[in-house]
Design an enzyme around this catalytic site. Structure first.
Site, mmCIF file in Angstrom:
data_model
loop_
_atom_site.group_PDB
_atom_site.id
_atom_site.type_symbol
_atom_site.label_atom_id
_atom_site.label_comp_id
_atom_site.label_asym_id
_atom_site.label_seq_id
_atom_site.Cartn_x
_atom_site.Cartn_y
_atom_site.Cartn_z
ATOM 1 N N PHE A 1 0.872 -1.183 0.000
ATOM 2 C CA PHE A 1 0.000 0.000 0.000
ATOM 3 C C PHE A 1 0.903 1.226 0.000
ATOM 4 O O PHE A 1 1.613 1.461 0.983
ATOM 5 C CB PHE A 1 -0.823 -0.087 1.283
ATOM 6 C CG PHE A 1 -1.804 0.989 1.616
ATOM 7 C CD1 PHE A 1 -3.092 0.955 1.093
ATOM 8 C CD2 PHE A 1 -1.489 1.999 2.528
ATOM 9 C CE1 PHE A 1 -4.049 1.901 1.473
ATOM 10 C CE2 PHE A 1 -2.433 2.948 2.904
ATOM 11 C CZ PHE A 1 -3.718 2.892 2.377
ATOM 12 N N ALA A 2 0.889 1.964 -1.097
ATOM 13 C CA ALA A 2 1.834 3.072 -1.233
ATOM 14 C C ALA A 2 1.093 4.394 -1.131
ATOM 15 O O ALA A 2 0.625 4.947 -2.137
ATOM 16 C CB ALA A 2 2.588 2.944 -2.553
ATOM 17 N N THR B 1 5.718 -0.646 3.603
ATOM 18 C CA THR B 1 5.885 -1.979 4.188
ATOM 19 C C THR B 1 5.732 -3.056 3.116
ATOM 20 O O THR B 1 4.788 -3.033 2.330
ATOM 21 C CB THR B 1 4.835 -2.200 5.299
ATOM 22 O OG1 THR B 1 4.994 -1.170 6.264
ATOM 23 C CG2 THR B 1 5.008 -3.568 5.962
ATOM 24 N N ARG C 1 12.285 -15.532 39.394
ATOM 25 C CA ARG C 1 13.380 -14.673 39.882
ATOM 26 C C ARG C 1 13.237 -14.411 41.397
ATOM 27 O O ARG C 1 12.185 -13.944 41.839
ATOM 28 C CB ARG C 1 13.330 -13.346 39.103
ATOM 29 C CG ARG C 1 14.247 -12.281 39.628
ATOM 30 C CD ARG C 1 15.659 -12.488 39.182
ATOM 31 N NE ARG C 1 16.498 -11.366 39.562
ATOM 32 C CZ ARG C 1 17.808 -11.439 39.614
ATOM 33 N NH1 ARG C 1 18.449 -12.559 39.289
ATOM 34 N NH2 ARG C 1 18.511 -10.385 39.959
ATOM 35 N N GLN D 1 10.865 -3.512 32.853
ATOM 36 C CA GLN D 1 11.087 -3.169 34.269
ATOM 37 C C GLN D 1 11.033 -4.411 35.156
ATOM 38 O O GLN D 1 11.876 -4.587 36.043
ATOM 39 C CB GLN D 1 10.010 -2.144 34.701
ATOM 40 C CG GLN D 1 10.346 -1.409 35.967
ATOM 41 C CD GLN D 1 11.535 -0.454 35.786
ATOM 42 O OE1 GLN D 1 11.944 -0.161 34.661
ATOM 43 N NE2 GLN D 1 12.104 -0.016 36.880
ATOM 44 N N HIS E 1 11.629 -7.442 34.279
ATOM 45 C CA HIS E 1 12.815 -8.262 33.993
ATOM 46 C C HIS E 1 14.112 -7.598 34.490
ATOM 47 O O HIS E 1 15.176 -8.237 34.461
ATOM 48 C CB HIS E 1 12.933 -8.532 32.494
ATOM 49 C CG HIS E 1 12.005 -9.619 31.987
ATOM 50 N ND1 HIS E 1 10.663 -9.417 31.789
ATOM 51 C CD2 HIS E 1 12.240 -10.911 31.653
ATOM 52 C CE1 HIS E 1 10.107 -10.530 31.348
ATOM 53 N NE2 HIS E 1 11.033 -11.448 31.261
ATOM 54 N N GLU F 1 -0.195 3.230 10.139
ATOM 55 C CA GLU F 1 -1.654 3.163 9.937
ATOM 56 C C GLU F 1 -2.379 4.266 10.731
ATOM 57 O O GLU F 1 -3.490 4.095 11.216
ATOM 58 C CB GLU F 1 -2.207 1.755 10.205
ATOM 59 C CG GLU F 1 -1.569 0.739 9.260
ATOM 60 C CD GLU F 1 -2.352 -0.530 8.997
ATOM 61 O OE1 GLU F 1 -3.556 -0.552 9.255
ATOM 62 O OE2 GLU F 1 -1.730 -1.491 8.499
HETATM 63 N N1 COS Z 1 -14.224 6.380 5.312
HETATM 64 C C1 COS Z 1 -14.746 6.852 4.171
HETATM 65 N N2 COS Z 1 -14.546 8.122 3.736
HETATM 66 C C2 COS Z 1 -13.793 8.923 4.509
HETATM 67 C C3 COS Z 1 -13.212 8.485 5.721
HETATM 68 C C4 COS Z 1 -13.471 7.166 6.122
HETATM 69 N N3 COS Z 1 -12.965 6.674 7.247
HETATM 70 N N4 COS Z 1 -12.498 9.482 6.272
HETATM 71 C C5 COS Z 1 -12.632 10.532 5.440
HETATM 72 N N5 COS Z 1 -13.405 10.189 4.367
HETATM 73 C C6 COS Z 1 -13.825 11.052 3.255
HETATM 74 C C7 COS Z 1 -14.506 12.298 3.804
HETATM 75 O O1 COS Z 1 -15.884 12.046 4.003
HETATM 76 C C8 COS Z 1 -14.252 13.301 2.711
HETATM 77 O O2 COS Z 1 -15.159 13.088 1.667
HETATM 78 P P1 COS Z 1 -16.026 14.327 1.027
HETATM 79 O O3 COS Z 1 -14.993 15.251 0.486
HETATM 80 O O4 COS Z 1 -16.873 13.682 -0.020
HETATM 81 O O5 COS Z 1 -16.788 14.914 2.166
HETATM 82 C C9 COS Z 1 -12.868 12.907 2.188
HETATM 83 O O6 COS Z 1 -12.673 11.540 2.561
HETATM 84 C C10 COS Z 1 -11.764 13.767 2.779
HETATM 85 O O7 COS Z 1 -11.831 13.608 4.176
HETATM 86 P P2 COS Z 1 -11.277 14.698 5.209
HETATM 87 O O8 COS Z 1 -11.769 16.057 4.772
HETATM 88 O O9 COS Z 1 -11.628 14.231 6.561
HETATM 89 O O10 COS Z 1 -9.710 14.604 4.935
HETATM 90 P P3 COS Z 1 -8.479 15.320 5.662
HETATM 91 O O11 COS Z 1 -7.508 15.712 4.630
HETATM 92 O O12 COS Z 1 -8.977 16.369 6.603
HETATM 93 O O13 COS Z 1 -7.739 14.126 6.479
HETATM 94 C C11 COS Z 1 -7.207 12.464 8.079
HETATM 95 C C12 COS Z 1 -8.261 13.253 7.267
HETATM 96 C C13 COS Z 1 -6.236 13.313 8.868
HETATM 97 C C14 COS Z 1 -8.069 11.666 9.015
HETATM 98 C C15 COS Z 1 -6.434 11.530 7.108
HETATM 99 O O14 COS Z 1 -5.559 12.273 6.293
HETATM 100 C C16 COS Z 1 -5.661 10.438 7.794
HETATM 101 O O15 COS Z 1 -6.234 9.425 8.232
HETATM 102 N N6 COS Z 1 -4.310 10.612 7.894
HETATM 103 C C17 COS Z 1 -3.460 9.581 8.394
HETATM 104 C C18 COS Z 1 -2.962 8.770 7.257
HETATM 105 C C19 COS Z 1 -2.409 7.480 7.723
HETATM 106 O O16 COS Z 1 -3.024 6.737 8.485
HETATM 107 N N7 COS Z 1 -1.238 7.181 7.225
HETATM 108 C C20 COS Z 1 -0.625 5.966 7.539
HETATM 109 C C21 COS Z 1 0.069 5.505 6.322
HETATM 110 S S1 COS Z 1 -0.406 3.970 5.795
HETATM 111 S S2 COS Z 1 0.656 2.736 6.890
#
Ligand code: COS
Length: 384
Positions: free
Chosen positions: A122-123, A157, A269, A337, A339, A364
Site C-alpha cells: 500500500f503506497a 511496508t 526470579r 522493568q 525483567h 496506519e
Molecule cells: N471512510 C470513508 N470516507 C472517509 C473516511 C473514512 N474513514 N475518512 C474521510 N473520508 C472522506 C470524507 O468524508 C471526505 O469526503 P467528502 O470530500 O466527499 O466529504 C474525504 O474523505 C476527505 O476527508 P477529510 O476532509 O476528513 O480529509 P483530511 O484531509 O482532513 O484528512 C485524516 C483526514 C487526517 C483523518 C487523514 O488524512 C488520515 O487518516 N491521515 C493519516 C494517514 C495514515 O493513516 N497514514 C498511515 C500511512 S499507511 S501505513
C-alpha cells in the site's frame, strides 16, 4: 462467511500451535538475519494465512472481522515481523481491491494475493505527505489509454518483496485535496518503477520497508481501482479503518505474550529470599498490564462485532488503535522493568519487543491522528 464454532476453534488452535512451535523458536534468528526463512512463508501459505480477509470466492478464508481479530490475537504472540509478512496481503495491500475494486480487478489479483503468490503493498505515504495524506504529490497523468506515474513513496511496508502496489496518486492536478487522488494498481516489474534500499529501522527486523519511485511509469487506464477517478482517498481511509482494528488486535496479542513472560520471570526470579512476584510493587505492574490488555481485548472484539453487523466503526477503530497501541507500549515498558537487567539484555528478547511495538503507535495513523479522527467524528455526530 462466518465459520462454524468448531471450524473456528480448530483454526485458532492450529495457528496458536504454529506460533508456539514454529515461530517463537525462530524469533532470535529472524532478528539476527533480518529475514524470515522461506519455509515459514511456505507454511503460512499452506495454512491460508495470506488470505484470511479475502472472500472465499477469490480463494481466501473469508473470515469475518471478529474471526480475523481472534486470529490476530494469536499471531500477536510472537515477533511482529511474522505477522507483517502476511499483514499487507490481508490488510492495506488487498482491502482497497476487496472494498472498491471492479470484478475484473478482483478476479485478476485476489486469488494470488490470498495464496501468497503475490505480496501486495500500500503506497500512500510520501517524503512530504504522512499524516496529511491528502496532500500527496505523486501524479498520475492520463495519456490515452494509460496513466503515467511520477513521484516517490516512503516507508512502504513489504515493498521489497511486493509484486503488486496500490499506489495513491493525484489524477486531477487542479484539485490539491483528497478529491484529486485515485488508487492505481501497479504490478512489480513495470518499467519506471524502482525501489530504494531497505530502510534501517528501530525494530521489527525481518519486516522490510523502502522507498518506491515512479519515473514515467506507464500503466493501463484500467488499473485504477473501481474504474473511477477521485475516489482513491476514500478508498485509503476505508482500508485504514479496517487495518486499525487488525493492528489493535496484534497489539493485544503481543501484550498478552509479554504479560505471560513477565509473570513467568517474576515467579522464577528470587530477591530478598522470595520470588519477586510476591512483592506488591511488582504485582502492581502485572495487574496494571493485565487490566489494560483485557480492556483492549474487549474493545477490539466489540468494534469487530459491530463492523460485522454493518455499523460504521471509524470512530471505534480509532479508539481501539489509540488505546491498544499505547497500551502495548506501556506493557512492554513494564515487561522491561519487571525483567530488570535481563529486560535490557538482548538474550531475553524483551528489549526486542519493546523496540518492535513502538511502531504500532505510528503506522496506519499515529496516536495523534486517531485522537483527531475520534474527536472530529464526535463533533460531526453532535452537529448532525
Ligand atoms: N471512510 C470513508 N470516507 C472517509 C473516511 C473514512 N474513514 N475518512 C474521510 N473520508 C472522506 C470524507 O468524508 C471526505 O469526503 P467528502 O470530500 O466527499 O466529504 C474525504 O474523505 C476527505 O476527508 P477529510 O476532509 O476528513 O480529509 P483530511 O484531509 O482532513 O484528512 C485524516 C483526514 C487526517 C483523518 C487523514 O488524512 C488520515 O487518516 N491521515 C493519516 C494517514 C495514515 O493513516 N497514514 C498511515 C500511512 S499507511 S501505513
Amino acid at each position: 462467511m462466518a465459520l462454524d464454532q468448531e471450524t473456528l476453534n480448530q483454526l485458532l488452535d492450529t495457528v496458536s500451535r504454529f506460533v508456539r512451535e514454529r515461530l517463537v523458536p525462530l524469533e532470535d534468528k529472524v532478528a539476527e538475519d533480518d529475514a524470515i526463512p522461506d519455509e515459514i512463508r511456505g507454511e503460512m501459505r499452506a495454512l491460508g494465512l495470506f488470505g484470511m480477509s479475502i472472500p472465499e470466492e477469490y480463494g481466501g478464508l473469508g473470515l469475518t472481522m471478529e474471526e480475523e481479530v481472534r486470529l490476530a490475537f494469536e499471531l500477536g504472540r510472537t515477533s511482529p515481523a511474522f505477522r507483517s509478512m502476511i499483514g499487507t496481503n490481508n490488510g492495506i495491500g488487498s482491502q482497497g481491491l476487496v472494498i472498491d475494486g471492479t470484478d475484473e480487478q478482483k478476479r485478476r489479483y485476489l486469488p494470488k494475493i490470498a495464496s501468497g503468490e503475490i505480496i501486495a503493498c500500500f503506497a500512500l505515504t510520501e517524503p512530504d505527505a504522512g499524516s496529511d495524506a491528502a496532500s500527496l504529490r505523486t501524479s498520475a497523468r492520463r495519456d490515452g489509454d494509460s496513466y503515467v506515474l511520477n513521484g516517490t513513496k516512503r516507508y512502504i511496508t513489504n515493498a521489497p518483496e511486493a509484486s503488486l502496489f496500490t499506489v495513491f496518486a493525484r489524477t486531477d492536478p487542479a484539485n490539491p485535496g483528497a478529491g484529486g487522488v485515485s488508487a492505481i494498481l501497479v504490478e512489480g516489474g513495470t518499467p519506471g518503477l524502482s525501489l530504494g534500499r531497505n530502510d534501517r529501522k528501530m525494530g521489527q527486523r525481518g519486516a522490510h520497508t523502502c522507498d518506491v519511485m515512479f519515473e514515467d511509469c506507464r500503466v493501463p487506464a484500467t488499473a485504477i481501482i473501481g474504474g473511477v477517478e477521485g475516489q482513491g482517498f476514500k478508498t485509503a481511509m476505508k482500508v485504514l479503518d479496517r487495518g486499525r482494528l487488525h493492528i489493535s488486535a496484534v497489539s493485544v496479542g503481543i501484550a498478552e505474550r509479554l504479560i505471560r513472560d513477565s509473570l513467568a520471570y517474576a515467579l522464577e526470579r528470587k530477591q530478598f529470599g522470595k520470588s519477586i512476584a510476591e512483592f506488591q510493587l511488582v504485582q502492581a505492574m502485572l495487574a496494571d498490564s493485565r487490566t489494560e490488555a483485557y480492556a483492549a481485548r474487549c474493545m477490539v472484539l466489540d468494534a469487530a462485532r459491530r463492523r460485522d453487523a454493518g455499523e460504521n466503526v471509524g470512530t471505534e477503530a480509532g479508539c481501539c488503535k489509540l488505546f491498544a497501541t499505547e497500551m502495548v507500549g506501556r506493557v512492554a515498558d513494564r515487561a522491561v522493568q519487571i525483567h530488570g537487567g535481563a529486560g535490557y539484555i538482548a538474550d531475553y528478547g524483551i528489549e526486542r519487543f519493546y523496540r518492535d511495538v513502538r511502531l504500532f503507535r505510528i503506522y496506519e495513523g499515529t496516536s495523534q491522528i486517531q485522537q483527531l479522527v475520534i474527536a472530529r467524528n464526535m463533533i460531526r455526530e453532535a452537529r448532525s
